[in-house]
Motif scaffolding. Structure first.
Motif, short mmCIF file in Angstrom:
data_model
loop_
_atom_site.label_atom_id
_atom_site.label_comp_id
_atom_site.label_asym_id
_atom_site.label_seq_id
_atom_site.Cartn_x
_atom_site.Cartn_y
_atom_site.Cartn_z
N MET A 29 0.82 -1.22 0.00
CA MET A 29 0.00 0.00 0.00
C MET A 29 0.85 1.27 0.00
SD MET A 29 -3.32 -0.82 2.28
CE MET A 29 -2.47 -1.25 3.77
N MET A 32 -0.11 4.70 1.26
CA MET A 32 -0.25 4.99 2.69
C MET A 32 1.09 5.36 3.32
SD MET A 32 -3.36 4.56 3.52
CE MET A 32 -3.90 5.07 1.91
N LEU A 61 7.78 5.84 6.15
CA LEU A 61 7.10 6.02 7.43
C LEU A 61 5.67 5.49 7.32
CD1 LEU A 61 8.45 9.62 7.81
CD2 LEU A 61 9.20 7.67 9.16
N TYR A 62 5.32 4.66 8.27
CA TYR A 62 4.04 3.94 8.17
C TYR A 62 3.06 4.40 9.25
CZ TYR A 62 6.92 0.81 5.35
OH TYR A 62 7.76 0.30 4.41
N PHE A 63 1.81 4.46 8.88
CA PHE A 63 0.73 4.70 9.84
C PHE A 63 0.69 3.57 10.87
CE2 PHE A 63 -1.64 7.36 6.68
CZ PHE A 63 -1.93 8.42 7.52
N MET A 64 0.56 3.94 12.13
CA MET A 64 0.26 2.94 13.17
C MET A 64 -0.84 3.52 14.03
SD MET A 64 3.82 1.37 14.46
CE MET A 64 4.99 1.05 13.16
N GLY A 65 -2.00 2.91 13.95
CA GLY A 65 -3.16 3.51 14.60
C GLY A 65 -3.38 3.06 16.01
N GLY A 66 -2.92 1.88 16.34
CA GLY A 66 -3.31 1.28 17.61
C GLY A 66 -2.80 2.05 18.80
N GLY A 67 -3.62 2.08 19.82
CA GLY A 67 -3.20 2.60 21.11
C GLY A 67 -3.53 1.58 22.16
N GLY A 68 -4.09 0.49 21.65
CA GLY A 68 -4.42 -0.60 22.56
C GLY A 68 -5.58 -0.29 23.47
N CYS A 69 -6.41 0.68 23.08
CA CYS A 69 -7.60 0.89 23.89
C CYS A 69 -8.83 0.54 23.07
CB CYS A 69 -7.68 2.31 24.45
SG CYS A 69 -7.98 3.60 23.28
N GLY A 70 -9.93 0.43 23.72
CA GLY A 70 -11.16 0.12 23.03
C GLY A 70 -11.04 -1.20 22.28
N THR A 71 -11.60 -1.22 21.12
CA THR A 71 -11.66 -2.47 20.38
C THR A 71 -10.70 -2.44 19.20
OG1 THR A 71 -13.50 -1.50 19.20
CG2 THR A 71 -14.03 -2.98 21.00
N ASP A 72 -9.70 -1.58 19.30
CA ASP A 72 -8.78 -1.42 18.17
C ASP A 72 -8.01 -2.70 17.89
OD1 ASP A 72 -7.02 -1.50 20.28
OD2 ASP A 72 -5.66 -0.04 19.38
N GLY B 39 -6.03 2.65 27.63
CA GLY B 39 -5.85 1.36 26.97
C GLY B 39 -4.44 0.84 27.15
N GLY B 40 -3.92 0.25 26.07
CA GLY B 40 -2.60 -0.37 26.14
C GLY B 40 -1.50 0.62 26.43
N LEU B 41 -1.54 1.79 25.78
CA LEU B 41 -0.52 2.82 26.01
C LEU B 41 -0.84 3.61 27.28
CD1 LEU B 41 -0.29 4.15 22.34
CD2 LEU B 41 1.41 2.73 23.50
N ASP B 63 -14.99 3.98 26.74
CA ASP B 63 -15.29 2.54 26.70
C ASP B 63 -15.40 1.89 28.07
OD1 ASP B 63 -15.35 2.42 23.98
OD2 ASP B 63 -13.25 1.81 23.76
N ARG B 72 -3.15 -6.67 27.52
CA ARG B 72 -2.15 -5.60 27.43
C ARG B 72 -2.50 -4.35 28.23
NH1 ARG B 72 -5.62 -5.99 23.77
NH2 ARG B 72 -6.67 -4.23 22.81
N GLN B 73 -3.76 -4.19 28.63
CA GLN B 73 -4.17 -2.95 29.29
C GLN B 73 -4.09 -3.14 30.80
OE1 GLN B 73 -7.80 -1.48 27.47
NE2 GLN B 73 -7.10 -2.10 25.44
N SER B 128 -4.66 7.07 22.06
CA SER B 128 -5.93 6.74 21.41
C SER B 128 -5.71 5.61 20.41
CB SER B 128 -6.51 7.97 20.71
OG SER B 128 -5.67 8.35 19.64
N ASP B 129 -6.81 5.01 19.99
CA ASP B 129 -6.71 3.80 19.18
C ASP B 129 -7.23 3.99 17.77
OD1 ASP B 129 -9.36 4.12 19.69
OD2 ASP B 129 -9.74 2.06 20.28
N PHE B 131 -7.44 6.76 14.09
CA PHE B 131 -6.80 7.88 13.39
C PHE B 131 -7.52 9.21 13.57
CE2 PHE B 131 -4.90 4.26 11.15
CZ PHE B 131 -3.58 4.56 11.41
N ILE B 153 0.93 1.70 17.88
CA ILE B 153 1.49 0.34 17.96
C ILE B 153 0.66 -0.57 17.06
CG2 ILE B 153 2.51 0.45 20.27
CD1 ILE B 153 -0.07 -0.73 21.41
#
Lengths: 72, 271
Positions: A29, A32, A61-72, B39-41, B63, B72-73, B128-129, B131, B153
């Protein structure tokens, strides 16, 4: 020619543009990916016309969206 | 304001550090950090900031704790499942350190509410998780001139950068606008190595504390990338982008807006 891509030396064909390098390097991609060449961001419209030369340093440089919260 | 004997004992291991001392500790106790996402971070970041005695910690999350979060959280426990994440986090932080005032915001950040929330803080940690939220935090911190740590991540890779608005490379310098929905996989689709969240979230807390104390070198104009499998950290120098839609001389983003991720149309490009 030798390029340094994300810190690693890579042998590549001469006279590649950024667009053709993205293909050659099998970057998934490429639309992106942000690209920095020798410390400067390259505008996406310039990917086709920016010709690389020996010793250029390129960062993909790549997008990394996760923050490990919610349902990501 | 002076430290109590209990505080001197609690923070003794960092007070004896030459660059922190009693003065630094008082600074931390007077500081306010907002964490976006419990969350995780956000979990390790919140725990370390509370342990270090950052006096006010705000936590934003809409949430509830879910079983899949617990890998991880680490601020949430099994018996928290179903509880609001901000409540779960609040319980742990208060138990860890009663010196800390915890403010909770059980809401989703949006262009309409973010400025009012972040305005009161000295530093923001973006955990945040998604964009739209990452761009919103970047833009709001730019307009309010609040320093923040951005991180992301995915799978075995993480990256973070510290942004001093109008002074250093911002998130939009690197990525102009959100990718189309589905173009970049999420952690629920692609997976994420649990400890990675701990590593990157802890690095965000490190940056927050350094910023508050004014010590060391921040990850400004520098993206730090980390890969779990190779154990390699790389610092990528990133100069400010003269074509940045937000922080350049000719911005196209001139006010806060809720970014909508375009539906997947990969030919369109995002820059």
């Amino acid at each position: 020619m030798k390029l340094i891509i994300n810190g690693e030396q890579v042998d590549s064909k001469d006279n590649l543009t950024i667009s053709t390098l993205l293909v050659e390097q099998k970057v998934k991609m490429p639309e992106m990916v942000s690209v920095e060449l020798n410390g400067q961001f390259v505008r996406r419209p310039d990917f086709d016309t920016t010709v690389l030369k020996d010793g250029d340093r390129i960062e993909f440089l790549y997008f990394m969206g996760g923050g490990g919260c919610g349902t990501d | 304001m002076g430290l109590t004997e209990r505080q001197i004992e609690r923070y003794s291991r960092q007070i004896i550090l030459e660059k922190i001392g009693g003065v630094g500790q008082e600074k931390l106790l007077a500081s306010k950090v907002l964490i976006v996402g419990a969350g995780g971070l956000g979990s390790p970041a919140a725990l370390y900031l509370a342990a270090a005695g950052v006096g006010t910690i705000g936590i934003v999350d809409s949430d509830k704790v879910d079983l899949t979060n617990l890998q991880r959280q680490i601020i949430h426990y099994t018996n928290d499942i179903g509880l609001e994440k901000v409540k779960s986090a609040n319980n742990k932080l208060r138990a860890l350190n009663p010196d800390v005032t915890v403010r909770t915001y059980q809401t989703r950040l949006a262009a309409e509410n973010i400025a009012g929330i972040i305005r009161d803080y000295d530093f923001v940690i973006d955990g945040s998780d998604n964009f739209p939220a990452k761009f919103l935090v970047n833009d709001a911190c730019f307009f309010e001139k609040i320093a923040f740590s951005h991180a992301g991540i995915l799978r075995f890779d993480g990256q973070l950068i510290t942004v001093l608005p109008d002074k250093s490379t911002c998130y939009r310098c690197i990525f102009h606008s959100p990718p189309p929905v589905g173009a970049v996989p999420s952690c629920s689709q692609a997976g994420v190595f649990g400890v990675l969240a701990g590593v990157i979230g802890s690095l965000q807390a490190t940056e927050a504390i350094k910023y508050l104390l004014g010590i060391g070198e921040l990850l400004t104009n520098t993206l730090l990338t980390y890969n779990v499998l190779t154990m390699e950290f790389r610092k990528v120098k990133l100069n400010r982008n003269p074509n940045c839609p937000l922080c350049s001389k000719n911005p196209t983003v001139t006010e806060l807006k809720n970014e909508v991720q375009p539906v997947c149309d990969l030919k369109r490009g995002v820059r």
